[in-house]
Design an enzyme around this catalytic site. Structure first.
Site, PDB file in Angstrom:
ATOM      1  N   GLU A  88       3.475   1.619   3.008  1.00  0.00           N
ATOM      2  CA  GLU A  88       4.307   0.602   2.980  1.00  0.00           C
ATOM      3  C   GLU A  88       5.507   0.887   1.839  1.00  0.00           C
ATOM      4  O   GLU A  88       6.528   0.704   1.975  1.00  0.00           O
ATOM      5  CB  GLU A  88       3.660  -0.702   2.766  1.00  0.00           C
ATOM      6  CG  GLU A  88       3.069  -1.242   3.893  1.00  0.00           C
ATOM      7  CD  GLU A  88       2.117  -2.368   3.646  1.00  0.00           C
ATOM      8  OE1 GLU A  88       1.427  -3.257   4.393  1.00  0.00           O
ATOM      9  OE2 GLU A  88       1.789  -2.834   2.329  1.00  0.00           O
ATOM     10  N   ASP A  96      -6.176  -7.523   1.448  1.00  0.00           N
ATOM     11  CA  ASP A  96      -6.440  -8.997   1.151  1.00  0.00           C
ATOM     12  C   ASP A  96      -7.427  -9.254   0.128  1.00  0.00           C
ATOM     13  O   ASP A  96      -7.277 -10.008  -0.725  1.00  0.00           O
ATOM     14  CB  ASP A  96      -7.107  -9.680   2.519  1.00  0.00           C
ATOM     15  CG  ASP A  96      -6.237  -9.641   3.788  1.00  0.00           C
ATOM     16  OD1 ASP A  96      -5.198  -9.343   3.564  1.00  0.00           O
ATOM     17  OD2 ASP A  96      -6.876  -9.608   4.898  1.00  0.00           O
ATOM     18  N   ASN A 118       0.808  -1.195   0.007  1.00  0.00           N
ATOM     19  CA  ASN A 118       0.071   0.266   0.149  1.00  0.00           C
ATOM     20  C   ASN A 118       0.784   1.146   0.024  1.00  0.00           C
ATOM     21  O   ASN A 118       2.103   1.032   0.089  1.00  0.00           O
ATOM     22  CB  ASN A 118      -0.920  -0.152   1.080  1.00  0.00           C
ATOM     23  CG  ASN A 118      -0.208  -0.082   2.604  1.00  0.00           C
ATOM     24  OD1 ASN A 118       0.774   0.618   2.882  1.00  0.00           O
ATOM     25  ND2 ASN A 118      -1.118  -0.629   3.555  1.00  0.00           N
ATOM     26  N   ARG A 119       0.228   2.377  -0.161  1.00  0.00           N
ATOM     27  CA  ARG A 119       1.152   3.601  -0.202  1.00  0.00           C
ATOM     28  C   ARG A 119       2.248   3.779   0.814  1.00  0.00           C
ATOM     29  O   ARG A 119       3.237   4.291   0.504  1.00  0.00           O
ATOM     30  CB  ARG A 119      -0.077   4.847  -0.157  1.00  0.00           C
ATOM     31  CG  ARG A 119       0.584   6.182  -0.587  1.00  0.00           C
ATOM     32  CD  ARG A 119      -0.570   7.158  -0.748  1.00  0.00           C
ATOM     33  NE  ARG A 119      -1.459   7.100   0.232  1.00  0.00           N
ATOM     34  CZ  ARG A 119      -2.641   7.833   0.014  1.00  0.00           C
ATOM     35  NH1 ARG A 119      -2.824   8.270  -0.891  1.00  0.00           N
ATOM     36  NH2 ARG A 119      -3.398   7.896   1.215  1.00  0.00           N
TER      37      ARG A 119
END
Length: 312
Positions: free
Chosen positions: A197, A262, A194-195
Site C-alpha cells: 500500500e 486489523d 502495509n508495504r
C-alpha cells in the site's frame, strides 16, 4: 516492558464491516462440467471481517469498543450483528441500509489452501452515512482513541470531518488506509499502510535510506505525528519527526496473513488508550501480529497470548 492494564481503554472504531464466510471441505475429483475442482463442503464458518475484525481484536484484548458502520437489511447483516454481540461483546451500532447488500467475502478452502474467494458488495447511501456521522459525534467524547478502518468500500465518505473532529477533541486518530489518495487522511495521528500500500502511494525504494526519505516526506505532507509501515517478513517501521524505530519480525511459522493489519491497529489503539507511548505500542502490536499470522483466516489475539509470547 510491562504490559499495561487494558480494561479501562475505550476505542471507537468506524469503517467498512464485512462478513467473512468460510466453506471448508475436501477436493477428491475434477468436475465433469469444466476443468475445476469439486469442493465437498463439510463445515461452514462465519467471522466478522474488516472493521468488525478490528473491533473484535480490541475486545479480545480486554478493552471496550464501540463500532460504527453500515450493513444491509439482510441475513448477512443480522449474522454480523449477532456474531459481534455473542463473540466479542462489541457495542455494535450498525446502521441498516435497505438499498445495499452487506459485504460478504466467501472463501472456499480445502486442506488449509484457499481455492476461491467470492465478494458481494455495494456502496452505502449518503443518507445512512450522514446518520452514522451523527453517531460519531455523539460517541466521540467517550473514546480514548479513534480508529478509522478504511477498506475502500464507501463507508468512510466523511473521514476528513471525522479526523478533524477527533483531533479537535484531543483524541488520537489511527487510520488503516486504502487506495492511492492519502490526502483525505491529512491530520491523523498515525497511518498504518502495509508495504505494498505504501509503495502504491510513495513509489518503490532501493534501500532503507530511500524508504525513510519517502516515508518522512509523506508523513510531513499529511501532517501526521507518525507513519507505521508494516513490512511482512521485514517487520514494521515507525517514522516520526524525531526518529525511526524498526521492529523486526518475531520468527515463527506464517499460516495466514489475512487480518493481520486489523490486529496491528487494534493493538496499537488499545496500548495508546492504556497510557503507553508510541514506541511501546508498536513493539506490542508487532508481537500481536506475529501471533495472529499463525492462525487461519480472520482471527483475534488475546492479552494472555501476548504475555505468553513476551515470555517465550
Amino acid at each position: 516492558m510491562k504490559l499495561p492494564s487494558f480494561d479501562k481503554a475505550r476505542v471507537l472504531v468506524v469503517g467498512d464491516v464485512m462478513l467473512d464466510r468460510y466453506w471448508f471441505g475436501d477436493v477428491t475429483r475434477i468436475s465433469p462440467e469444466a476443468p475445476v475442482p469439486v469442493l465437498k463442503v463439510s463445515k461452514v464458518e462465519e467471522r466478522p471481517g474488516g472493521a468488525a475484525n478490528v473491533a473484535r481484536n480490541i475486545t479480545s484484548l480486554g478493552a471496550h469498543c464501540t463500532l460504527l458502520s453500515v450493513v444491509g437489511v439482510d441475513e448477512a447483516g443480522d449474522c454480523l450483528q449477532r456474531l459481534l454481540t455473542e463473540q466479542g461483546g462489541v457495542e455494535a451500532m450498525l446502521h441498516r441500509d435497505d438499498s445495499i447488500s452487506t459485504i460478504v467475502k466467501l472463501r472456499a478452502i480445502a486442506r488449509h489452501q484457499q481455492l476461491l474467494r467470492i465478494d458481494f458488495e455495494t456502496p452505502p447511501s449518503h443518507e445512512v452515512l450522514n446518520a452514522k456521522l451523527a453517531d460519531f459525534h455523539a460517541k466521540l467524547p467517550f473514546a480514548d482513541v479513534v480508529i478509522l478502518s478504511d477498506y475502500g468500500k464507501g463507508g468512510l465518505a466523511h473521514i476528513a470531518e471525522m479526523i478533524k473532529a477527533a483531533r479537535s477533541a484531543g483524541k488520537p486518530v489511527l487510520v488503516d488506509p486504502k487506495g492511492d489518495d492519502y490526502a483525505r487522511y491529512q491530520g491523523a495521528t498515525l497511518l498504518t499502510p502495509n508495504r505494498s500500500e505504501f509503495r502504491d502511494v510513495a513509489g518503490s525504494w532501493k534501500n532503507e535510506d530511500e524508504l525513510t526519505a519517502k516515508a518522512q516526506k509523506l508523513r510531513a505532507e499529511l501532517k501526521l505525528e507518525a507513519l507505521l509501515v508494516t513490512r511482512s517478513e521485514e517487520g514494521m517501521s515507525l517514522f516520526r519527526e524525531q526518529d525511526v524505530l524498526h521492529e523486526p519480525t518475531h520468527a515463527r511459522e506464517v499460516f495466514d496473513v489475512s487480518g493481520a493489519g486489523d490486529t496491528v491497529i487494534a493493538t496499537l489503539a488499545v496500548m495508546l488508550a492504556s497510557g503507553a507511548g508510541m514506541a511501546d505500542a508498536v513493539r506490542i502490536a508487532n508481537r500481536a501480529a506475529g501471533v495472529v499470522v499463525g492462525k487461519l483466516g480472520t482471527a483475534v489475539v488475546s492479552r494472555e497470548e501476548i504475555l505468553e509470547d513476551m515470555g517465550s
